[in-house]
Motif scaffolding. Sequence first.
Motif, PDB file in Angstrom:
ATOM      1  N   THR A   1       0.590  -1.497  -0.152  1.00 21.50           N
ATOM      2  CA  THR A   1       0.076   0.109   0.353  1.00 21.50           C
ATOM      3  C   THR A   1       1.423   1.391  -0.087  1.00 21.50           C
ATOM      4  OG1 THR A   1      -1.697  -0.991   1.342  1.00 21.50           O
ATOM      5  CG2 THR A   1      -1.969   1.127   1.752  1.00 21.50           C
TER       6      THR A   1
ATOM      7  N   PHE B   1       0.099   5.412 -12.563  1.00 22.39           N
ATOM      8  CA  PHE B   1       1.225   5.412 -11.805  1.00 22.39           C
ATOM      9  C   PHE B   1       1.847   6.462 -13.178  1.00 22.39           C
ATOM     10  CE2 PHE B   1       0.212   1.087 -10.035  1.00 22.39           C
ATOM     11  CZ  PHE B   1       0.725   1.505  -8.852  1.00 22.39           C
TER      12      PHE B   1
ATOM     13  N   VAL C   1       2.709  -3.850  -5.907  1.00 21.94           N
ATOM     14  CA  VAL C   1       2.104  -2.794  -5.977  1.00 21.94           C
ATOM     15  C   VAL C   1      -0.126  -3.206  -6.381  1.00 21.94           C
ATOM     16  CG1 VAL C   1       3.338  -1.160  -6.388  1.00 21.94           C
ATOM     17  CG2 VAL C   1       2.410  -2.635  -8.188  1.00 21.94           C
ATOM     18  N   GLY C   2      -0.856  -2.097  -5.877  1.00 18.65           N
ATOM     19  CA  GLY C   2      -1.835  -2.253  -5.900  1.00 18.65           C
ATOM     20  C   GLY C   2      -2.261  -1.426  -7.504  1.00 18.65           C
ATOM     21  N   ASP C   3      -3.467  -0.978  -7.907  1.00 16.59           N
ATOM     22  CA  ASP C   3      -3.400  -0.265  -8.980  1.00 16.59           C
ATOM     23  C   ASP C   3      -3.695   0.902  -8.402  1.00 16.59           C
ATOM     24  OD1 ASP C   3      -4.997  -2.551  -9.602  1.00 16.59           O
ATOM     25  OD2 ASP C   3      -7.097  -1.854  -9.218  1.00 16.59           O
ATOM     26  N   GLY C   4      -3.610   1.996  -9.589  1.00 16.65           N
ATOM     27  CA  GLY C   4      -2.647   2.952  -9.225  1.00 16.65           C
ATOM     28  C   GLY C   4      -2.247   4.646 -10.068  1.00 16.65           C
TER      29      GLY C   4
ATOM     30  N   ALA D   1       2.396   6.070  -6.545  1.00 19.40           N
ATOM     31  CA  ALA D   1       1.984   7.187  -7.926  1.00 19.40           C
ATOM     32  C   ALA D   1       1.196   8.435  -7.531  1.00 19.40           C
ATOM     33  CB  ALA D   1       0.186   6.357  -6.761  1.00 19.40           C
TER      34      ALA D   1
ATOM     35  N   THR E   1       2.745   2.096  -2.938  1.00 20.63           N
ATOM     36  CA  THR E   1       1.578   2.367  -4.376  1.00 20.63           C
ATOM     37  C   THR E   1       1.864   3.308  -4.424  1.00 20.63           C
ATOM     38  OG1 THR E   1       0.868   0.535  -4.236  1.00 20.63           O
ATOM     39  CG2 THR E   1      -0.081   1.953  -4.696  1.00 20.63           C
ATOM     40  N   GLN E   2       1.357   4.164  -2.821  1.00 18.11           N
ATOM     41  CA  GLN E   2       1.135   5.337  -2.932  1.00 18.11           C
ATOM     42  C   GLN E   2       2.269   6.131  -3.491  1.00 18.11           C
ATOM     43  OE1 GLN E   2      -1.126   6.724   0.505  1.00 18.11           O
ATOM     44  NE2 GLN E   2      -2.799   5.144   0.480  1.00 18.11           N
TER      45      GLN E   2
END
Length: 230
Positions: free
Chosen positions: A160, A197, A192-195, A167, A163-164
């Motif tokens: 998480t 990027f 990583v999750g969705d983002g 992103a 990812t932040q």
Amino acid sequence: MAERPYTVLSASMSIDGFLDDASERRLVLSNEADLDRVDAVRASCDAILVGAATVRNDNPRLLVRSQARRASRVAAGLSPNPIKVTMTATGKLDPDASFFACGESEKLVYTSRCRVEDARLALGHVATVVDGGDPVEPRRISEDLRARGVRRLMVEGGGTTLTQFLAHDLADELQLVVAPFFVGDARGVRVVGDGPFPWNPERRGTLLDVERIDDLVLLRYALSERCPRG
Ligand SMILES: NC(=O)c1ccc[n+]([C@@H]2O[C@H](COP(=O)([O-])OP(=O)(O)OC[C@H]3O[C@@H](n4cnc5c(N)ncnc54)[C@H](OP(=O)(O)O)[C@@H]3O)[C@@H](O)[C@H]2O)c1
């Protein structure tokens, strides 16, 4: 825009992109040689940041293991260990966790504005609790760290948090280790999750280096113009 630290993201993952599996036990992805490499990166940074779930699940100490590296830091006028940093929306952290209990370095907890008061009551004796915004904003954390003198920041996960930072375009370099096995279980934690990027098929990152570390592969990517090439 305010300044932010040079930021190195560091993670180890399985071939299928997992940082951890769904079991209670910590998944071992690394090996001794790589742990020593990570130790050197830690020693080169002013602060190390992990997400609150990593503090809760892994109970990491986040210290420089090598006595020689700690001594070099002290000789350079630094504290033996970098500052430890975490971010949490809930503020739910155990003051007895190794994050707080181990090492003499400063500990910073960034939490949401509405949780600051509660978090100071619970953690104020072991850490400095900082208003991270409402909701907590990684860019604000990054800029606040720079204002506190952090020039070089290492972000050690989990997914998480990586990812932040990716992103929000807050990373200069990615050091990604691939271990030679699969997790094969979507209940695990992805790197990583969705983002949204900033690096995508239209804007590719730059592969700086590939290094074999026994049965691991270290991939180093430049993610900003600040990252030294060559
Ligand atoms: N293989 C590796 O290199 C590596 C490295 C590190 C960790 N890990 C693994 O990664 C797993 C944890 O990863 P994860 O993705 O679940 O979590 P994580 O990134 O470690 O932490 C997520 C937590 O951080 C806080 N947080 C993140 N972004 C925030 C924001 N913008 N504002 C406020 N709070 C924010 C929240 O805490 P609250 O819930 O307290 O609000 C959130 O639940 C662990 O199982 C660990 O073993 C692996």
